[in-house]
Write an enzyme that holds these catalytic residues in place. Structure first.
Site, PDB file in Angstrom:
ATOM      1  N   CYS A  69       0.837  -1.216  -0.141  1.00 32.25           N
ATOM      2  CA  CYS A  69       0.021   0.044  -0.112  1.00 32.25           C
ATOM      3  C   CYS A  69       1.120   1.370   0.188  1.00 32.25           C
ATOM      4  CB  CYS A  69      -1.080  -0.082   1.019  1.00 32.25           C
ATOM      5  SG  CYS A  69      -0.202  -0.357   2.835  1.00 32.25           S
ATOM      6  N   HIS A  70       2.226   1.256   0.009  1.00 28.90           N
ATOM      7  CA  HIS A  70       2.929   2.462  -0.078  1.00 28.90           C
ATOM      8  C   HIS A  70       4.199   2.239  -0.748  1.00 28.90           C
ATOM      9  CE1 HIS A  70       5.740   5.159   2.229  1.00 28.90           C
ATOM     10  NE2 HIS A  70       4.780   5.918   2.337  1.00 28.90           N
ATOM     11  N   PHE A  71       4.266   2.528  -1.868  1.00 26.57           N
ATOM     12  CA  PHE A  71       3.148   3.142  -2.878  1.00 26.57           C
ATOM     13  C   PHE A  71       2.727   2.145  -3.805  1.00 26.57           C
ATOM     14  CE2 PHE A  71       5.764   6.591  -1.133  1.00 26.57           C
ATOM     15  CZ  PHE A  71       4.814   7.448  -0.593  1.00 26.57           C
TER      16      PHE A  71
END
EC number: 4.2.1.59
Length: 171
Positions: A69-71
């Protein structure tokens, strides 16, 4: 009885549940927010200032939750998670020394990021040296620290502050 000078993942999880140093001792986070797999060294009189030191490690693999989720398309460990790990370790140190209460990060004097943790890395190493310990009405630890990825220093932090509180209702 002498204190342990290293801790495995099972020990760290027990600390998160209040089962390592006692139910009133500071707790580590559990599950995804526990940012270390082991503490390989902890003592009360080592380090640059002779007040204690901690060395801990986190094994890195591409399946760690934050890479998804990052990124999107550019996976990197969030810098704030490495910083949080350093605060976690200061709180752990105070609990290891016998402090009772709830640990809270109180700030940091200076942080520098000079690299990143990518999914192909193997290991993060945290190294902290305790600068000051306060055991009065306020219990507080202050430390300087570095974070390495695969042996290369990528973060440094000065004056990490953690307080231990018996009552956090007005915090």
């Amino acid at each position: 009885m002498s204190k342990a000078n290293s801790f495995n993942k099972k020990d760290l999880i027990a600390c998160g549940h209040g089962q390592l140093f006692g139910k009133n001792s500071p707790r580590l986070p559990i599950d995804n927010m526990l940012m270390m797999d082991r503490i390989t060294k902890i003592n009360a009189d080592g380090g640059e200032f002779g007040k204690g030191e901690i060395v801990a490690e986190l094994d890195i693999n591409p399946d760690l939750w934050f890479f998804g989720c990052h990124f999107s398309g550019d996976p990197v460990m969030p810098g704030c998670l490495g910083l949080d790990a350093l605060w976690q370790l200061v709180g752990f140190f105070l609990g290891w020394e016998g402090a009772e209460g709830k640990g809270r990060a109180l700030g940091v004097g200076e942080v520098k990021f000079t690299g990143q943790v990518l999914p192909d890395a193997k290991k993060v190493t945290y190294k902290l040296t305790i600068k000051r310990k306060v055991y009065r009405k306020l219990v507080m630890g202050i430390a300087d620290a570095t974070m390495e990825v695969d042996g290369r220093e990528i973060y440094s932090a000065k004056d990490l502050k953690v307080g231990i509180f018996t009552d956090t209702s007005s915090f």
